[in-house]
Design a protein around this motif. Sequence first.
Motif, PDB file in Angstrom:
ATOM      1  N   UNK A 149       0.801  -1.231   0.000  1.00  0.00           N
ATOM      2  CA  UNK A 149       0.000   0.000   0.000  1.00  0.00           C
ATOM      3  C   UNK A 149       0.832   1.280   0.000  1.00  0.00           C
ATOM      4  N   UNK A 150       2.080   1.219   0.522  1.00  0.00           N
ATOM      5  CA  UNK A 150       2.927   2.423   0.544  1.00  0.00           C
ATOM      6  C   UNK A 150       3.203   2.957  -0.857  1.00  0.00           C
ATOM      7  N   UNK A 151       3.044   2.112  -1.857  1.00  0.00           N
ATOM      8  CA  UNK A 151       3.297   2.528  -3.239  1.00  0.00           C
ATOM      9  C   UNK A 151       2.186   3.413  -3.787  1.00  0.00           C
ATOM     10  N   UNK A 152       1.005   3.371  -3.177  1.00  0.00           N
ATOM     11  CA  UNK A 152      -0.164   4.070  -3.728  1.00  0.00           C
ATOM     12  C   UNK A 152       0.082   5.565  -3.903  1.00  0.00           C
ATOM     13  N   UNK A 153       0.733   6.198  -2.930  1.00  0.00           N
ATOM     14  CA  UNK A 153       0.933   7.643  -3.006  1.00  0.00           C
ATOM     15  C   UNK A 153       1.894   8.038  -4.124  1.00  0.00           C
ATOM     16  N   UNK A 154       2.628   7.067  -4.660  1.00  0.00           N
ATOM     17  CA  UNK A 154       3.565   7.345  -5.756  1.00  0.00           C
ATOM     18  C   UNK A 154       3.023   6.897  -7.113  1.00  0.00           C
ATOM     19  N   UNK A 155       1.854   6.305  -7.129  1.00  0.00           N
ATOM     20  CA  UNK A 155       1.340   5.680  -8.349  1.00  0.00           C
ATOM     21  C   UNK A 155       1.187   6.682  -9.488  1.00  0.00           C
TER      22      UNK A 155
END
Length: 437
Positions: A275-281
């Motif tokens: 989920x930490x990747x979501x803000x960089x998607x």
Amino acid sequence: MLTELLTGWITHQRWFAGKGRPIDELVVDSDIELAHRLRHLIISVHQAGTHDRYQLLLGTDGDTSGRYSHSRIGDGCYDAAYDPDLTATLLTGMAEGRDLGPLRFRHLEGVEIDTSLRSLVLGAEQSNTSLVYGDTYICKLFRRLIPGLNPELEIVTALARHGSQHIAQPYGWIETELDGAPTTLAMTQEFLATANDGWALALASVRDLYASLDPSASDAGGDFSSEAYRLGVATAEVHHELAAAFPTDVMDGQEVKQMMEDHRRRLAAAIREVPELAEHARVAQEAYQRVADVVSEIPVQRVHGDYHLGQVMRTTGDWVVLDFEGEPGQPLDERRALSSPLRDVAGMLRSFDYAARHLLADHPDAEELRPRAVEWAELNRSSFLAGYSAGGGRLHAEDAVLLRALELVKAVYEVTYEARNRPTWLPIPLAAFQMGR
């Protein structure tokens, strides 16, 4: 009974891919006598609907002194890869071009193999076992067998015939038939005894920078940028050699769009897992869309496929590229598929970031040193790209758009890998999504 002994033994081997799952059945598919006390086995392991095959050199009735107790399978048998008295058979078979039942031992035309050398197992590899003969040859045994020609053997033999200076000279190989396809069991190349690993050289430079009173990456005693430049030149030359040795093609606009759509799906799957990747998607999505919008076609060819600093060695003369097997875990057809050479370039750029940043993971002065890490990475990334261009590698204006997207594709893969295996390293690939890179 041998199958019972093997069932208990194989689950403890580093190269066994089915750890943590019970074995439903183990079957010996092939059992060939190579020499007195030496047998070659191909084993099928069935686990919860999966079927994997492995190869084993089985030594019998010879370890009376207990020298190979660490590779003991059961009473009277052991893993003979560790027995230099028996592994000489492999070199002899390749030198003489023997056929032993379904096993074919072959050597490259025009080479001679010294069969007098004794072997030593190199390190503790995850998926293969490498035997070093003297300081001359390294023979890689592919423990888990995948039907088909191994990409590394295919590529290095082709490049050797084209006179490449950037590979370790191939000497011979062993093959058999699996599922009707010629399948590589082992290959022997020049052992680069005095060469230095690219990752180790880069880390030495980073450590020197972190310990230096001079804050400039280019002025610190461990400046790596000249080596990064030479590596860029060598990479471009290898790409030209691959294009000459194998077919090439062009991916049209529709295929480019489909490729970017595939990467979007992989991004979505990675976000579900991490989920930490979501803000960089959004950064990745915009990069993928830009490729779909502005790139009308992409030249494709055979590439390395898993290119990073750990896959290159610095000899006294130049850089040598190793391990053309492609990305681990991918199907053989995918690893042999044509791709943009910029995929390799992107992989090496990501490797420079890793070399610069991974020492900060548990460093007490991480915040203070982070600007130095960024400077080191940028200096060596730009030096590598300059060398790649000087060596004839294609880096046109629209290529920068594709290269940025391919870097983020690699970073998405790295995010899921680190989340599964090294959570403290997760900030390294996440940093790749910062704007302005």
